[in-house]
Design a protein around this motif. Structure first.
Motif, mmCIF file in Angstrom:
data_model
loop_
_atom_site.group_PDB
_atom_site.id
_atom_site.type_symbol
_atom_site.label_atom_id
_atom_site.label_comp_id
_atom_site.label_asym_id
_atom_site.label_seq_id
_atom_site.Cartn_x
_atom_site.Cartn_y
_atom_site.Cartn_z
ATOM 1 N N GLY A 89 0.812 -1.217 0.000
ATOM 2 C CA GLY A 89 0.000 0.000 0.000
ATOM 3 C C GLY A 89 0.838 1.255 0.000
ATOM 4 O O GLY A 89 0.310 2.367 0.109
ATOM 5 N N VAL A 90 2.179 1.091 -0.115
ATOM 6 C CA VAL A 90 3.067 2.255 -0.063
ATOM 7 C C VAL A 90 3.037 2.955 -1.427
ATOM 8 O O VAL A 90 3.337 2.336 -2.442
ATOM 9 C CB VAL A 90 4.512 1.824 0.270
ATOM 10 C CG1 VAL A 90 5.438 3.027 0.347
ATOM 11 C CG2 VAL A 90 4.542 1.040 1.572
ATOM 12 N N PRO A 91 2.674 4.237 -1.470
ATOM 13 C CA PRO A 91 2.640 4.907 -2.772
ATOM 14 C C PRO A 91 4.054 5.080 -3.339
ATOM 15 O O PRO A 91 5.024 5.106 -2.577
ATOM 16 C CB PRO A 91 2.010 6.273 -2.465
ATOM 17 C CG PRO A 91 2.240 6.487 -1.006
ATOM 18 C CD PRO A 91 2.306 5.132 -0.361
ATOM 19 N N PRO A 92 4.177 5.183 -4.677
ATOM 20 C CA PRO A 92 5.499 5.435 -5.256
ATOM 21 C C PRO A 92 6.074 6.731 -4.687
ATOM 22 O O PRO A 92 5.317 7.627 -4.295
ATOM 23 C CB PRO A 92 5.220 5.575 -6.755
ATOM 24 C CG PRO A 92 3.880 4.980 -6.967
ATOM 25 C CD PRO A 92 3.121 5.103 -5.678
ATOM 26 N N ILE A 93 7.401 6.812 -4.626
ATOM 27 C CA ILE A 93 8.045 8.017 -4.091
ATOM 28 C C ILE A 93 7.732 9.185 -5.015
ATOM 29 O O ILE A 93 7.931 9.109 -6.226
ATOM 30 C CB ILE A 93 9.557 7.782 -3.949
ATOM 31 C CG1 ILE A 93 9.793 6.704 -2.883
ATOM 32 C CG2 ILE A 93 10.288 9.074 -3.597
ATOM 33 C CD1 ILE A 93 11.114 6.011 -2.986
ATOM 34 N N ALA A 94 7.214 10.265 -4.423
ATOM 35 C CA ALA A 94 6.838 11.436 -5.220
ATOM 36 C C ALA A 94 8.051 12.331 -5.407
ATOM 37 O O ALA A 94 8.903 12.429 -4.525
ATOM 38 C CB ALA A 94 5.724 12.202 -4.524
ATOM 39 N N PRO A 95 8.152 13.004 -6.564
ATOM 40 C CA PRO A 95 9.306 13.886 -6.777
ATOM 41 C C PRO A 95 9.229 15.117 -5.883
ATOM 42 O O PRO A 95 8.147 15.634 -5.602
ATOM 43 C CB PRO A 95 9.193 14.271 -8.251
ATOM 44 C CG PRO A 95 7.780 14.006 -8.633
ATOM 45 C CD PRO A 95 7.267 12.932 -7.730
ATOM 46 N N GLY A 96 10.403 15.579 -5.417
ATOM 47 C CA GLY A 96 10.467 16.843 -4.695
ATOM 48 C C GLY A 96 10.779 17.962 -5.672
ATOM 49 O O GLY A 96 10.829 17.761 -6.887
ATOM 50 N N ALA A 97 10.990 19.160 -5.132
ATOM 51 C CA ALA A 97 11.204 20.327 -5.993
ATOM 52 C C ALA A 97 12.654 20.427 -6.477
ATOM 53 O O ALA A 97 12.903 20.817 -7.611
ATOM 54 C CB ALA A 97 10.812 21.596 -5.241
ATOM 55 N N LYS A 98 13.594 20.071 -5.593
ATOM 56 C CA LYS A 98 15.002 20.266 -5.961
ATOM 57 C C LYS A 98 15.444 19.229 -6.994
ATOM 58 O O LYS A 98 15.161 18.053 -6.863
ATOM 59 C CB LYS A 98 15.899 20.165 -4.726
ATOM 60 C CG LYS A 98 17.367 20.439 -5.063
ATOM 61 C CD LYS A 98 18.221 20.602 -3.828
ATOM 62 C CE LYS A 98 19.679 20.864 -4.202
ATOM 63 N NZ LYS A 98 19.895 22.187 -4.777
ATOM 64 N N VAL A 99 16.140 19.704 -8.041
ATOM 65 C CA VAL A 99 16.646 18.826 -9.089
ATOM 66 C C VAL A 99 18.174 18.839 -9.049
ATOM 67 O O VAL A 99 18.787 19.910 -8.981
ATOM 68 C CB VAL A 99 16.163 19.301 -10.486
ATOM 69 C CG1 VAL A 99 16.768 18.439 -11.585
ATOM 70 C CG2 VAL A 99 14.638 19.281 -10.558
ATOM 71 N N ARG A 100 18.772 17.652 -9.048
ATOM 72 C CA ARG A 100 20.236 17.553 -9.182
ATOM 73 C C ARG A 100 20.525 16.802 -10.462
ATOM 74 O O ARG A 100 19.844 15.837 -10.782
ATOM 75 C CB ARG A 100 20.849 16.807 -7.987
ATOM 76 C CG ARG A 100 20.706 17.550 -6.673
ATOM 77 C CD ARG A 100 21.378 16.805 -5.527
ATOM 78 N NE ARG A 100 20.819 17.216 -4.256
ATOM 79 C CZ ARG A 100 21.432 17.999 -3.372
ATOM 80 N NH1 ARG A 100 22.647 18.456 -3.621
ATOM 81 N NH2 ARG A 100 20.836 18.326 -2.241
ATOM 82 N N LYS A 101 21.565 17.254 -11.174
ATOM 83 C CA LYS A 101 21.889 16.661 -12.475
ATOM 84 C C LYS A 101 23.220 15.933 -12.405
ATOM 85 O O LYS A 101 24.195 16.458 -11.860
ATOM 86 C CB LYS A 101 21.942 17.754 -13.550
ATOM 87 C CG LYS A 101 20.595 18.431 -13.741
ATOM 88 C CD LYS A 101 20.656 19.491 -14.845
ATOM 89 C CE LYS A 101 19.365 20.270 -14.891
ATOM 90 N NZ LYS A 101 18.538 20.074 -16.037
ATOM 91 N N PHE A 102 23.229 14.729 -12.968
ATOM 92 C CA PHE A 102 24.430 13.899 -12.988
ATOM 93 C C PHE A 102 24.675 13.432 -14.419
ATOM 94 O O PHE A 102 23.811 12.795 -15.023
ATOM 95 C CB PHE A 102 24.259 12.687 -12.070
ATOM 96 C CG PHE A 102 23.985 13.065 -10.641
ATOM 97 C CD1 PHE A 102 25.028 13.250 -9.748
ATOM 98 C CD2 PHE A 102 22.688 13.282 -10.196
ATOM 99 C CE1 PHE A 102 24.785 13.638 -8.442
ATOM 100 C CE2 PHE A 102 22.422 13.666 -8.892
ATOM 101 C CZ PHE A 102 23.477 13.847 -8.010
#
Length: 486
Positions: free
Chosen positions: A341-354
């Protein structure tokens, strides 16, 4: 050969990264083994280490890293390393809420580490390259298990030497359980079966060949499952759950059955999917785990195979394991429609690029003293991983993540569960929604890296620390010399 794989390979030859001598058949060294096995050896099931808690409530796991000799090929022995034995290690088991303590004794003649891959724990307990264990020394990490049920594993992580230490056999599964688990096959070694898939190269005398040349390092044509060559497994139930771990140095496998049957993926690296995902094949790169449930009928026989894919580390077709069903099978419960029943991890606001280069990330090779990223405890972020070269994969310590998209497209259903390692084909961009833990420690880093071990060893790794929210700007970006190992 698929056009895409050919173009990638042609590009490698053009760059001189892959000598033409490395081309056998249609790939960079590995050519498959189909039709060469007789499946005469019973699949070895690693013993379970699940100690009872002591009077202090702590479960203690004695783990001895040692050199030994193992009969990997019939009638021949090889010099190997193992944990509490000559080759590979026991399956560790613990439950959510358990207080556990590891007693890792290094009986080898060189320093190494033991990393708990997929386990969420304080950085100082993580077993990365900063937690080196000298020969004769004992390391005693201790923590409380606090994460959903998952198939994790353990392996060494010494900077520059990981590929060799894993290849020699310091590998085992680490199964975490919790009370929320649905009704799934769960009798270890009977209908809940670990499959540690590793390729090897052997010398004529049966010793391991440690030639780690080429773009991807070692790609062997002999596959061991749980250290067993030429293996078969006798099925006694109508459904079997297999926990598949790719413990290889570089090899990527597209796994399915010789009769092309449909089966269900029920879990990925960091836990169960929300619902079973029907597949005929799934691709698994080094460090990844998938849990699958397969249906069997009485008396049938079928071969589990690894198929050549369209990436540059999936050459050749491989027979992995023969499954032979008994004439009468014990009935298994139906697969639940909902697993977690655990929802998928939702994206946060901060973006890091690799950006993944040949053996670097963001143009930099690993520096044990440099902190590359500082993350507030409990953060949710988006990590964009852009691979500008040949195949890589990407593993982040401590976290769980959800794959948001691959080149802008939604991932297949079986890749939508909680993960910690993801395959990133050449010239591909993957976006991840990453959930970080709450163990703040500004002085001890976690790693993120390519889990193709030659790339990791050559410096394709970075470091991040998790800190108290609001302290990111005053966190030092260099580490003091304490605990350093070069």
């Amino acid at each position: 050969m698929r056009r895409r794989g050919f173009l990638a390979l042609a590009g490698l030859v053009g760059t001189g990264l892959l000598g033409v001598t490395g081309l056998t058949g249609c790939g960079a060294g590995a050519g498959g083994n189909t039709g060469t096995l007789t499946f005469t050896n019973p699949l070895r099931i690693p013993p379970v280490l699940d100690p009872k808690p002591g009077p202090d409530g702590v479960k203690r796991f004695p783990l001895h890293l040692r050199a030994g000799r193992a009969e990997l090929l019939p009638g021949k022995t090889a010099s190997t390393w193992g944990v509490n034995g000559d080759h590979l290690g026991p399956t560790l088991r613990a439950r959510r809420g358990d207080r556990i303590a590891m007693g890792v004794v290094n009986q080898l003649d060189e320093a190494t580490t033991l990393h708990w891959h997929g386990v969420r724990l304080p950085a100082v307990m993580d077993g990365g390259p900063h937690q080196m264990i000298a020969p004769g020394a004992t390391w005693n990490p201790e923590w409380t298990v606090d994460q959903p049920a998952a198939t994790c594993w353990y392996h060494p992580h010494p900077h520059g030497l990981t590929s060799r230490h894993v290849y020699r056999g310091l590998v085992g599964m680490f199964i975490l359980d919790d009370d929320q688990a649905p009704n799934l096959p769960n009798t270890y070694g009977v209908d809940d079966v670990p499959l540690i898939v590793q390729d090897k190269k052997f010398r004529p005398d049966g010793e391991l060949d440690e030639a780690f040349g080429g773009t991807f390092g070692l790609l062997g044509d002999d596959i061991l499952i749980n250290g067993t060559y030429n293996p078969f497994f006798e099925v006694t139930t109508t459904k079997v759950r297999f926990r598949v771990l790719n413990g290889s140095n570089a090899h990527v496998y597209s796994i399915g059955f010789a009769d092309n049957r449909t089966f269900h993926v029920i879990g990925s690296d960091a836990g169960l999917l929300n619902a079973p995902a029907p597949v005929r094949r799934f691709r698994i790169s080094p460090g990844e785990r998938f849990e699958i449930v397969v249906d069997f009928t009485p008396g049938e026989q079928v071969v589990l195979r690894g198929y050549a894919g369209d990436s540059d580390v999936e050459e050749g077709d491989y027979d992995l394991l023969k499954l032979t069903a008994a004439t009468t099978l014990k009935p298994s419960p139906d697969l639940p429609a909902t697993l977690s029943g655990v929802p998928p991890i939702a994206p946060g606001a901060k973006v890091r690029k690799f950006t993944l280069g040949g053996t670097n990330i963001n143009g930099k090779e690993m520096d044990m003293a440099r902190i590359d990223e500082v993350v507030p405890a409990g953060a949710r972020e988006v990590w964009e991983v852009d691979n500008i070269t040949f195949s890589h994969n990407f593993h982040v310590h401590e976290v769980a993540f959800t794959v948001l998209d691959i080149d802008g497209e939604a991932p297949p259903e079986h890749l939508r569960g909680p993960k910690d390692t993801v395959f990133v084909e050449g010239k591909t961009k993957v976006r991840l929604a990453v959930e970080f833990g709450h163990h703040a420690d500004p002085t001890t880093p976690y790693m993120y890296h390519c889990h193709i071990l030659k790339h990791e060893d050559k410096g394709m790794m970075g470091q991040f620390v998790i800190v108290e929210p609001g302290t990111e700007d005053r966190t030092p970006r260099t580490l003091s010399a304490k605990g350093h190992h070069h």
